[in-house]
Design a protein around this motif. Structure first.
Motif, PDB file in Angstrom:
ATOM      1  N   UNK A 167       0.827  -1.204   0.000  1.00 33.29           N
ATOM      2  CA  UNK A 167       0.000   0.000   0.000  1.00 33.29           C
ATOM      3  C   UNK A 167       0.868   1.263   0.000  1.00 33.29           C
ATOM      4  N   UNK A 168       1.902   1.280   0.841  1.00 34.95           N
ATOM      5  CA  UNK A 168       2.799   2.429   0.894  1.00 34.95           C
ATOM      6  C   UNK A 168       3.564   2.622  -0.400  1.00 34.95           C
ATOM      7  N   UNK A 169       4.026   1.537  -0.992  1.00 35.39           N
ATOM      8  CA  UNK A 169       4.783   1.623  -2.236  1.00 35.39           C
ATOM      9  C   UNK A 169       3.894   2.098  -3.381  1.00 35.39           C
ATOM     10  N   UNK A 170       2.688   1.560  -3.469  1.00 33.85           N
ATOM     11  CA  UNK A 170       1.756   1.972  -4.528  1.00 33.85           C
ATOM     12  C   UNK A 170       1.447   3.467  -4.446  1.00 33.85           C
ATOM     13  N   UNK A 171       1.307   3.978  -3.222  1.00 34.52           N
ATOM     14  CA  UNK A 171       1.011   5.403  -3.046  1.00 34.52           C
ATOM     15  C   UNK A 171       2.182   6.275  -3.503  1.00 34.52           C
ATOM     16  N   UNK A 220       3.336   0.586 -11.280  1.00 35.32           N
ATOM     17  CA  UNK A 220       2.052   0.263 -10.641  1.00 35.32           C
ATOM     18  C   UNK A 220       1.510  -1.065 -11.173  1.00 35.32           C
ATOM     19  N   UNK A 221       1.707  -1.326 -12.462  1.00 31.08           N
ATOM     20  CA  UNK A 221       1.257  -2.592 -13.060  1.00 31.08           C
ATOM     21  C   UNK A 221       2.005  -3.780 -12.449  1.00 31.08           C
ATOM     22  N   UNK A 254      14.980  -2.897  -8.672  1.00 30.72           N
ATOM     23  CA  UNK A 254      15.757  -2.299  -9.757  1.00 30.72           C
ATOM     24  C   UNK A 254      15.202  -0.954 -10.180  1.00 30.72           C
ATOM     25  N   UNK A 255      13.884  -0.869 -10.285  1.00 29.85           N
ATOM     26  CA  UNK A 255      13.228   0.390 -10.646  1.00 29.85           C
ATOM     27  C   UNK A 255      13.509   1.455  -9.588  1.00 29.85           C
ATOM     28  N   UNK A 256      13.359   1.069  -8.341  1.00 33.38           N
ATOM     29  CA  UNK A 256      13.595   1.995  -7.235  1.00 33.38           C
ATOM     30  C   UNK A 256      15.048   2.487  -7.233  1.00 33.38           C
ATOM     31  N   UNK A 291       0.517  -8.287  -6.384  1.00 34.33           N
ATOM     32  CA  UNK A 291      -0.617  -8.494  -5.471  1.00 34.33           C
ATOM     33  C   UNK A 291      -1.456  -9.699  -5.890  1.00 34.33           C
ATOM     34  N   UNK A 292      -1.626  -9.885  -7.186  1.00 38.19           N
ATOM     35  CA  UNK A 292      -2.395 -11.036  -7.674  1.00 38.19           C
ATOM     36  C   UNK A 292      -1.694 -12.346  -7.317  1.00 38.19           C
TER      37      UNK A 292
END
Length: 133
Positions: A81-85, A93-94, A120-122, A100-101
């Motif tokens: 939740x924190x990361x998505x925000x 986000x995808x 890696x993205x971060x 999550x799935x």
């Protein structure tokens, strides 16, 4: 389903919660279902120092410590939740949604690959931010 694992000399391996260490180069064949993480996939608590790394650590714990699954799933949801925000990029986000799935269906090991992508993205985003400053 058979799984073949190659370990380097001294590389640790977690199998169903037990920590094993190879002596010499070792090849293993796992002939039935087991919870397995190679040493290079294991993250120590002190290494979970960013949001994506904290998500990876929580997912890893849910995978290897089924006795505390609810606790680890709660931590996973809070971290996600924190990361998505904090994320803005649709691609990131995808990946979180795909993660999550997988978690929702108990596929923790495949979900770790999504976490590695997010790490890696971060790292890339933080690197660009540091250069801009």
């Amino acid at each position: 389903m058979t799984l073949r694992i190659s370990l380097r000399n001294g590389e640790p391996l977690i199998v169903n919660g037990a920590v094993l260490r190879s002596v010499g180069r070792t090849d293993l064949v796992v002939e039935n279902g087991a919870t397995i993480l190679r040493g290079r996939e294991v993250m120590k608590p002190e290494e979970a120092d960013t949001p994506a790394r904290q998500l990876y650590f929580a997912c890893m714990m849910a995978y290897i410590d089924q006795s505390e699954l609810q606790k680890h799933q709660d931590a996973l949801l809070a971290r996600l939740e924190g990361l998505m925000a904090a994320l803005e990029a649709p691609e990131a986000k995808a990946v979180c949604i795909r993660f999550a799935q997988k978690v929702a269906t108990g596929q923790f090991y495949p979900a770790l690959a999504d976490c590695r992508w997010l790490i890696g993205y971060e790292t890339d985003v933080l690197g660009r931010t540091a250069k801009a400053a």
